[in-house]
Design an enzyme around this catalytic site. Structure first.
Site, PDB file in Angstrom:
ATOM      1  N   HIS A 804       0.853  -1.186   0.000  1.00 30.87           N
ATOM      2  CA  HIS A 804       0.000   0.000   0.000  1.00 30.87           C
ATOM      3  C   HIS A 804       0.889   1.236   0.000  1.00 30.87           C
ATOM      4  CE1 HIS A 804      -3.300   2.561   2.187  1.00 30.87           C
ATOM      5  NE2 HIS A 804      -3.097   2.932   0.931  1.00 30.87           N
ATOM      6  N   SER A 805       0.932   1.951  -1.119  1.00 24.60           N
ATOM      7  CA  SER A 805       1.778   3.122  -1.259  1.00 24.60           C
ATOM      8  C   SER A 805       1.230   4.305  -0.467  1.00 24.60           C
ATOM      9  CB  SER A 805       1.898   3.497  -2.736  1.00 24.60           C
ATOM     10  OG  SER A 805       2.578   4.728  -2.900  1.00 24.60           O
TER      11      SER A 805
END
Length: 947
Positions: A804-805
């Protein structure tokens, strides 16, 4: 030895015929119970055989009925187990009845009877599916032993014409039935005649009935027996006493002595149950408040204004006003009933109005409990019972969440469609309030202590705030601290099913505080609690969990003293400020992870250690301000030691809750025998989905809807984004537990709630050989979690990354994260795929770091230009398909799915039609066109397949 009492005391006596009747009734119940169950649930399946089904065959055989189908098999096995008792006694009585000096035949017949009983158990519990050979051996042995048993019983029958007549009749019917039985079996098996098996089935059932009836005739013979149980030492008179008597005498004038020295009374038991359920209701409402508040900043992507409802719990401040305090205490039933608006809230479809209902209910509940404790301050026994019930209510809430996979079934985000028990919970809550608030000899809150309360009210308030926060944030769900110490595979610490240990520690701690308050002083208990806080904060795996259990146990042991101390002061100050301090800690626990979205957030960034230290100090203040047993006034000590103590019933309630928790743990323990959907093709169907913390667009818990989509898409591996719900504001939930257990998948929760991320998780049908958690560089914005796992896919090791950026507003964070992850993916020599939330446009910016030489990864579909968040990348696998499925109202993001084949070359980007794809590698047709429940193939309107 000669009897101490002449001839002994007859304890019980009954006719021997009841042994035969018991055997007959239970044996018939086994067969007929299985038959009626099968006809009701699986009629068409159990009448079907290898050649014909309904309507040619319309009645089931015995073997088809009692075979491997659930629950028929279980019904049969249960009653057969019960039958074994009277069966062994029947054989023994028959031997006693028929034995004669110098005669071996009775011994032989008794031996055959025992042998038949044992072989019956053999073919009952070893089915043909379990072991066909042994099942047949047991069955044939049983049938062969039937002949000598029958003939032996006929030979040894007493001179009773009636019994002998029935015995000959049933024996003749039994053996006479064998002829048509064999005939119709041959018609079915050899000649394959339609309907022959149904006729065979009737004769097979007749054989069973005649077999049992033959033994039932012993009821006539056994009328001559009277079975008598005698007490030859007088123990049944109670003269020798019991262990309970010894302990009761030794512990006289202690709480344990009061527990044991108490007869059972239904009215007091009901009072205890009702009190406890009120406690359960309080915790259910309080734990739901943050959850429904969370819905609004979640969908507004920032502060919405609805967060003010967090302060609903500070309503006890009004108790500082004398007339209002008296009015609340004298109308406590009304206040409690008003609090149930929080349970009625599930009927409100509008999210803002539902939040208002929950907020009002929580405010009334906090007011009612604070007023109740204050009103009971002059009666230590009654106050103790109230605090005990309130504390057990937390245990009950934790057990309910344990049973319902971290959701409380009466929360306002639950309803019938997603597993809620709202109606049942509401009805019981009304009955419990009516029971516990009926008129009594309570002092109505006007009792004044004989002396000014010792200690500081502000210390008591701090203690209350720390106690409320600890119980809510760490103990309201049994898996919260398990996820704190979780570090991935191989498993080196507790798993969700071990939550029963957390619940056990809560029970032990509760009774340390209530039953043995002087054995461990409050200072020692606080010290042990502090050690637990330190260990769970700084250590992982089993050592960290040992700290969690220590924290759990001794926090619960502090509750009685802290609440009792607070009740002796002005309730407006102690309980009002107590809940205010609790709310400050709730906000602080949110600030440590939501620092990018809240004012002053960077100050608290990633400082869970500060939150834990502050909580420890608050509990210390409470311990310091709490009165010791030696400081109790004479009036209080008198009321504590006089009157009946309801605590014994609470002991029973806690025991039942613990047994329930153990049962749930047994049922929830993972089987680890999961199988991928299309193993023949060696396919991996992988998907990524941002599930928005399992709270859908309409403020309903969405786990069941998510489960349905994942199952219908036949996903073998799933990367879930935005999964960490283990905070007060999110309800202390864990969606992955339900999904993993219901779908039959291994699960890695990812970085725990003490790692300050929004969470990512991995579900897999393939065994997870190893997994490592990463926190990617985030100098400015939110932390970016990642999981790097190695799967055993069809005997080959395959790596999967879930990531998850960071958010769009922090480009430098995202650049650093792309380089970190690209190196991680590049360095693995194994076939790999990435399930991710990247926040980038295709072919631009950081995309070229994730895809290309730096990472060694390829895009699943380089021609798909309409992406921003979710991406699937791969290397070393043959990519065969790609699809995008709409979200419906579950979340704000679609599902992306890719299909891969293990052990084959990657292939190119040439697309092919679905007709050219093997059936096992195709996407489900269910989502074509309008799809199902709002889910359909979108963007391309159909899946894409690659050569």
């Amino acid at each position: 030895m000669a009897p101490k009492f002449k001839d002994g005391d007859v304890v019980v006596a009954f006719s021997g015929k009841w042994i035969s009747w018991a055997h007959t009734i239970v044996a018939y119940s086994a067969f007929l119970g299985a038959l009626f169950t099968g006809l009701s649930l699986h009629y068409h399946k159990i009448v079907e055989n290898e050649y014909f089904g309904y309507p040619q065959e319309w009645f089931p055989s015995v073997s088809a009925t009692i075979g491997d189908r659930y629950p028929e098999r279980s019904v049969f096995q249960l009653f057969i187990a019960i039958t074994s008792g009277p069966r062994f006694v029947l054989v023994f009585l028959w031997y006693i009845l028929t034995t004669r000096p110098n005669s071996t035949l009775p011994k032989f017949v008794a031996g055959v009877g025992l042998f038949r009983t044992i072989t019956c158990g053999g073919w009952t519990y070893v089915t043909s599916t379990d072991d066909h050979g042994w099942h047949d051996i047991f069955m044939i042995s049983y049938l062969m032993a039937t002949l000598p048993w029958t003939l032996g019983c006929l030979t040894l029958s007493p001179n009773n014409a009636k019994a002998l007549k029935y015995r000959k009749f049933f024996a003749g019917c039994f053996f006479g039935t064998l002829v048509p039985l064999i005939y119709f079996f041959i018609q079915h098996k050899v000649h394959k005649v339609a309907g022959a098996y149904t006729i065979y089935a009737f004769f097979e059932w007749a054989l069973v009935l005649f077999d049992v009836s033959f033994d039932a005739v012993t009821a006539i013979d056994f009328e001559t027996f009277e079975i008598v149980v005698k007490d030859v030492k007088g123990m049944s008179r109670g003269g020798a006493g019991s262990i309970v008597d010894v302990v009761r005498e030794k512990e006289n004038n202690t709480v344990v002595g009061h527990v044991l020295d108490q007869s059972f009374r239904w009215d007091e038991a009901l009072d205890a149950v009702a009190d406890t359920y009120n406690g359960f209701t309080f915790w259910s409402m309080l734990t739901s408040l943050g959850l429904v508040v969370w819905y609004f900043p979640l969908w507004h992507m920032g502060i919405s204004g609805y967060e003010a409802f967090v302060m609903s719990s500070i309503s006890p401040f009004v108790l500082g006003i004398g007339p209002l305090r008296s009015a609340v205490i004298q109308n406590i039933r009304i206040v409690h009933l008003l609090s149930l608006t929080a349970l009625f809230a599930y009927l409100v479809t509008s999210p803002p109005l539902r939040l208002c209902a929950v907020g009002f209910g929580v405010s009334m509940s906090c007011l009612a409990w604070s007023a109740t404790w204050y009103a009971e301050r002059g009666n230590a026994r009654r106050l103790e019972n109230r605090v005990l019930a309130w504390s057990i209510g937390l245990i009950a809430s934790s057990v309910a969440k344990f049973a319902f996979h971290t959701n409380n079934p009466i929360w306002p985000i639950m309803h019938a469609a997603n597993g809620g028990w709202n109606k049942v919970g509401l009805v019981i809550a009304v009955l419990a309030i009516l029971r516990t608030t009926r008129p009594t000899n309570a002092n109505g809150g006007n009792f004044e202590l004989s002396s000014k309360p010792k200690g500081s009210s502000i210390l008591s308030s701090l203690g209350l705030g720390g106690l409320f926060f600890t119980m809510h944030s760490l103990l309201s769900d049994s898996s919260t601290m398990i996820l704190w110490v979780w570090e991935g595979y191989p498993v080196r610490g507790p798993i969700a099913a071990n939550g029963v240990l957390t619940i056990t520690a809560m029970c032990i701690g509760l009774f340390i505080g209530h039953l043995y308050p002087e054995t461990l002083t409050i200072s020692v208990r606080f010290l042990l609690t502090s050690v637990g806080f330190f260990v769970v904060t700084y250590f992982s795996n089993w050592l960290g969990y040992l700290g969690a259990l220590t924290l759990t146990c001794f926090t619960m042991s502090l509750a009685p003293a802290i609440v009792a101390s607070a009740a002796r002061h002005d309730p407006g100050k102690t309980f009002g400020f107590g809940f205010l301090f609790y709310n400050i800690m709730v906000l602080a626990s949110v600030w440590v992870v939501a620092y990018a979205f809240v004012p002053g957030g960077p100050i608290m960034r990633e400082h869970t250690d500060w939150v834990m230290a502050a909580t420890t100090l608050m509990l210390g203040a409470g311990a310091l301000g709490s009165s010791q047993p030696g400081q109790m006034s004479k009036a209080q000590r008198k009321t504590k030691n006089n009157g009946r103590f309801r605590g014994s019933y609470h002991v029973y309630i806690v025991g039942l809750l613990e047994l329930l928790a153990i049962s749930v743990a047994y049922l929830r323990f993972p089987t680890n025998d999961y199988v991928p959907y299309h193993k023949e093709e060696k396919a991996i169907t992988a998907g990524v989905w941002t599930i928005h913390f399992s709270l859908d667009n309409d403020m309903w818990s969405s786990e069941h809807r998510i489960r349905d989509v994942l199952k219908e898409l036949e996903l073998d591996v799933v990367g879930l984004i935005e999964t960490d719900n283990q905070r007060i504001i999110m309800g202390n939930r864990d969606t992955t537990q339900f999904l993993a257990e219901d779908l039959g998948m291994y699960v890695d929760f990812g970085p725990g709630p003490n790692k300050h991320t929004w969470g990512c998780a991995l579900l897999s049908k393939f065994p997870i050989v190893n997994s490592t958690h990463h926190l990617l560089p985030s100098p400015v914005g939110e932390l970016a979690p990642a999981i790097h796992a190695t799967l055993d896919a069809y005997g080959e090791l395959v790596d999967v990354f879930v990531f998850h950026s960071g958010q769009e507003e922090d480009p430098e964070d995202r650049r650093l994260q792309s380089e970190y992850l690209a190196k991680l993916m590049h360095d693995t020599p194994r076939p790999s795929f990435l399930l991710s939330y990247l926040v980038t446009k295709p072919l631009e910016g950081n995309y070229n770091t994730y895809v290309g030489e730096k990472s060694g990864m390829k895009d699943i579909d380089p021609s798909d230009w309409d992406r921003w968040c979710e991406y699937i990348l791969y290397k070393g696998l043959k990519r065969t398909g790609y699809a995008r499925v709409s979200r419906s109202t579950i979340t704000d993001t679609e599902v992306q799915v890719g299909k891969f084949v293990v052990g084959e070359a990657e292939g190119g980007n040439e697309r092919i039609s679905e007709e050219q794809v093997p059936a096992g590698l195709r996407f489900p047709s269910l989502f074509r066109g309008e799809g199902v429940r709002g889910h359909r193939y979108h963007v391309f309107d159909e899946p894409r397949y690659f050569h």
